[in-house]
Design a protein around this motif. Structure first.
Motif, PDB file in Angstrom:
ATOM      1  N   THR A  63      59.306  94.714  48.643  1.00 60.82           N
ATOM      2  CA  THR A  63      59.551  93.277  48.724  1.00 60.82           C
ATOM      3  C   THR A  63      58.622  92.578  47.741  1.00 60.82           C
ATOM      4  OG1 THR A  63      60.037  93.543  51.059  1.00 60.82           O
ATOM      5  CG2 THR A  63      59.638  91.297  50.278  1.00 60.82           C
ATOM      6  N   LYS A  64      59.192  91.727  46.924  1.00 55.09           N
ATOM      7  CA  LYS A  64      58.403  90.977  45.934  1.00 55.09           C
ATOM      8  C   LYS A  64      58.132  89.555  46.407  1.00 55.09           C
ATOM      9  CE  LYS A  64      57.547  89.733  41.389  1.00 55.09           C
ATOM     10  NZ  LYS A  64      56.209  89.950  40.958  1.00 55.09           N
ATOM     11  N   ALA A  65      59.160  88.890  46.979  1.00 58.41           N
ATOM     12  CA  ALA A  65      58.995  87.484  47.335  1.00 58.41           C
ATOM     13  C   ALA A  65      60.000  87.071  48.405  1.00 58.41           C
ATOM     14  CB  ALA A  65      59.187  86.604  46.108  1.00 58.41           C
ATOM     15  N   VAL A  66      59.624  86.047  49.120  1.00 58.73           N
ATOM     16  CA  VAL A  66      60.555  85.337  49.998  1.00 58.73           C
ATOM     17  C   VAL A  66      60.859  84.038  49.272  1.00 58.73           C
ATOM     18  CG1 VAL A  66      60.906  84.282  52.257  1.00 58.73           C
ATOM     19  CG2 VAL A  66      59.544  86.380  52.062  1.00 58.73           C
ATOM     20  N   ASN A  67      62.050  83.961  48.685  1.00 61.06           N
ATOM     21  CA  ASN A  67      62.421  82.769  47.916  1.00 61.06           C
ATOM     22  C   ASN A  67      62.772  81.593  48.812  1.00 61.06           C
ATOM     23  OD1 ASN A  67      62.039  83.966  45.480  1.00 61.06           O
ATOM     24  ND2 ASN A  67      64.185  84.019  44.904  1.00 61.06           N
ATOM     25  N   HIS A  68      63.313  81.898  49.980  1.00 60.65           N
ATOM     26  CA  HIS A  68      63.742  80.840  50.891  1.00 60.65           C
ATOM     27  C   HIS A  68      63.656  81.362  52.313  1.00 60.65           C
ATOM     28  CE1 HIS A  68      66.096  77.395  52.329  1.00 60.65           C
ATOM     29  NE2 HIS A  68      66.724  78.255  53.102  1.00 60.65           N
ATOM     30  N   MET A  69      63.176  80.518  53.210  1.00 59.89           N
ATOM     31  CA  MET A  69      63.153  80.843  54.630  1.00 59.89           C
ATOM     32  C   MET A  69      63.358  79.548  55.388  1.00 59.89           C
ATOM     33  SD  MET A  69      62.851  83.244  56.839  1.00 59.89           S
ATOM     34  CE  MET A  69      63.490  82.644  58.384  1.00 59.89           C
ATOM     35  N   GLU A  70      64.357  79.531  56.242  1.00 59.40           N
ATOM     36  CA  GLU A  70      64.646  78.333  57.021  1.00 59.40           C
ATOM     37  C   GLU A  70      64.893  78.721  58.470  1.00 59.40           C
ATOM     38  OE1 GLU A  70      67.952  74.730  57.146  1.00 59.40           O
ATOM     39  OE2 GLU A  70      67.925  76.109  55.462  1.00 59.40           O
ATOM     40  N   PHE A  71      64.053  78.217  59.351  1.00 64.74           N
ATOM     41  CA  PHE A  71      64.237  78.408  60.786  1.00 64.74           C
ATOM     42  C   PHE A  71      65.083  77.239  61.283  1.00 64.74           C
ATOM     43  CE2 PHE A  71      60.173  80.423  59.736  1.00 64.74           C
ATOM     44  CZ  PHE A  71      60.397  81.697  60.217  1.00 64.74           C
ATOM     45  N   ILE A  72      66.248  77.531  61.824  1.00 65.03           N
ATOM     46  CA  ILE A  72      67.190  76.484  62.213  1.00 65.03           C
ATOM     47  C   ILE A  72      67.115  76.187  63.704  1.00 65.03           C
ATOM     48  CG2 ILE A  72      69.647  75.872  62.279  1.00 65.03           C
ATOM     49  CD1 ILE A  72      69.884  77.724  59.732  1.00 65.03           C
ATOM     50  N   LEU A  73      67.165  77.218  64.524  1.00 65.87           N
ATOM     51  CA  LEU A  73      67.075  77.076  65.975  1.00 65.87           C
ATOM     52  C   LEU A  73      66.151  78.150  66.526  1.00 65.87           C
ATOM     53  CD1 LEU A  73      70.856  76.560  66.909  1.00 65.87           C
ATOM     54  CD2 LEU A  73      69.041  74.828  67.011  1.00 65.87           C
ATOM     55  N   PRO A  74      65.533  77.895  67.673  1.00 64.59           N
ATOM     56  CA  PRO A  74      64.658  78.908  68.261  1.00 64.59           C
ATOM     57  C   PRO A  74      65.433  80.151  68.695  1.00 64.59           C
ATOM     58  CG  PRO A  74      64.382  76.775  69.356  1.00 64.59           C
ATOM     59  CD  PRO A  74      65.556  76.657  68.449  1.00 64.59           C
ATOM     60  N   ILE A  75      64.721  81.272  68.686  1.00 61.36           N
ATOM     61  CA  ILE A  75      65.231  82.537  69.220  1.00 61.36           C
ATOM     62  C   ILE A  75      64.439  82.812  70.492  1.00 61.36           C
ATOM     63  CG2 ILE A  75      65.466  85.013  68.807  1.00 61.36           C
ATOM     64  CD1 ILE A  75      65.484  84.313  65.769  1.00 61.36           C
ATOM     65  N   TYR A  76      65.134  83.278  71.526  1.00 64.07           N
ATOM     66  CA  TYR A  76      64.501  83.520  72.825  1.00 64.07           C
ATOM     67  C   TYR A  76      64.615  84.987  73.232  1.00 64.07           C
ATOM     68  CZ  TYR A  76      64.955  78.453  73.014  1.00 64.07           C
ATOM     69  OH  TYR A  76      64.884  77.117  72.715  1.00 64.07           O
ATOM     70  N   VAL A  77      63.755  85.405  74.124  1.00 57.62           N
ATOM     71  CA  VAL A  77      63.805  86.753  74.689  1.00 57.62           C
ATOM     72  C   VAL A  77      65.206  87.011  75.231  1.00 57.62           C
ATOM     73  CG1 VAL A  77      62.987  88.214  76.585  1.00 57.62           C
ATOM     74  CG2 VAL A  77      61.360  86.868  75.241  1.00 57.62           C
ATOM     75  N   GLY A  78      65.740  88.177  74.896  1.00 62.13           N
ATOM     76  CA  GLY A  78      67.048  88.572  75.411  1.00 62.13           C
ATOM     77  C   GLY A  78      68.216  88.191  74.519  1.00 62.13           C
ATOM     78  N   ASP A  79      68.020  87.273  73.582  1.00 67.43           N
ATOM     79  CA  ASP A  79      69.100  86.949  72.637  1.00 67.43           C
ATOM     80  C   ASP A  79      69.386  88.188  71.791  1.00 67.43           C
ATOM     81  OD1 ASP A  79      69.049  84.308  73.493  1.00 67.43           O
ATOM     82  OD2 ASP A  79      68.057  83.541  71.687  1.00 67.43           O
ATOM     83  N   ARG A  80      70.655  88.447  71.486  1.00 65.65           N
ATOM     84  CA  ARG A  80      70.980  89.514  70.534  1.00 65.65           C
ATOM     85  C   ARG A  80      71.047  88.865  69.163  1.00 65.65           C
ATOM     86  NH1 ARG A  80      75.707  92.397  68.228  1.00 65.65           N
ATOM     87  NH2 ARG A  80      76.976  90.755  69.149  1.00 65.65           N
ATOM     88  N   VAL A  81      70.074  89.183  68.326  1.00 66.80           N
ATOM     89  CA  VAL A  81      69.957  88.568  67.011  1.00 66.80           C
ATOM     90  C   VAL A  81      70.572  89.513  65.979  1.00 66.80           C
ATOM     91  CG1 VAL A  81      68.412  87.481  65.346  1.00 66.80           C
ATOM     92  CG2 VAL A  81      67.835  87.464  67.788  1.00 66.80           C
ATOM     93  N   SER A  82      71.560  89.007  65.249  1.00 63.97           N
ATOM     94  CA  SER A  82      72.257  89.798  64.240  1.00 63.97           C
ATOM     95  C   SER A  82      71.929  89.252  62.858  1.00 63.97           C
ATOM     96  CB  SER A  82      73.769  89.747  64.474  1.00 63.97           C
ATOM     97  OG  SER A  82      74.087  90.354  65.713  1.00 63.97           O
ATOM     98  N   PHE A  83      71.634  90.157  61.947  1.00 67.42           N
ATOM     99  CA  PHE A  83      71.240  89.804  60.588  1.00 67.42           C
ATOM    100  C   PHE A  83      72.332  90.254  59.626  1.00 67.42           C
ATOM    101  CE2 PHE A  83      67.483  89.966  63.117  1.00 67.42           C
ATOM    102  CZ  PHE A  83      66.695  88.923  62.647  1.00 67.42           C
TER     103      PHE A  83
END
Length: 128
Positions: A63-83
């Protein structure tokens, strides 16, 4: 970056590369998943796409850089997070990967877009 028209258009244009469920150890005292946890998951997800290209040249990558990072909504315990990720651009030794994360809420409230990111990976010679 991805078009915001709908989650469906975002996920159709890219590849599901990782799904994970955060646990209590991944949260801050307020019960929301740490941003660092999300950054780490994005890094893993993006590397899947970049690694496919780097392998064609028998190279490793970092990894060289994070060009962009935007947190839109919170993530909570138990949520299934898909990337979801897609190769946005490629140079002679570098790759830019655009990504989004959605959360299928543990509470049953549906699926929501929770974060966006763009990471840069670069090739390095593998160690012998």
């Amino acid at each position: 970056m991805f078009n915001d028209k709908s989650i469906q258009s975002i996920t159709d244009a890219s590849h599901l590369v990782l799904s994970v469920i955060p646990f209590p150890k991944d949260t801050n005292p307020g019960g929301i998943v740490f941003g660092g946890w999300t950054l780490a998951q994005f890094d893993v997800a993006g590397s899947v796409i970049a690694r496919r290209e780097a392998r064609k040249q028998n190279m490793s990558l970092v990894t060289k850089a994070v060009n962009h990072m935007e947190f839109i909504l919170p993530i909570y315990v138990g949520d299934r997070v898909s990337f979801y990720a897609q190769l946005a651009s490629q140079g002679s030794t570098s790759y830019v990967v655009d990504m989004v994360a959605t959360a299928e809420r543990y509470s049953g409230e549906g699926v929501e877009l929770v974060a966006k990111a763009a990471y840069v990976y670069v090739q390095i010679r593998p160690r012998n």
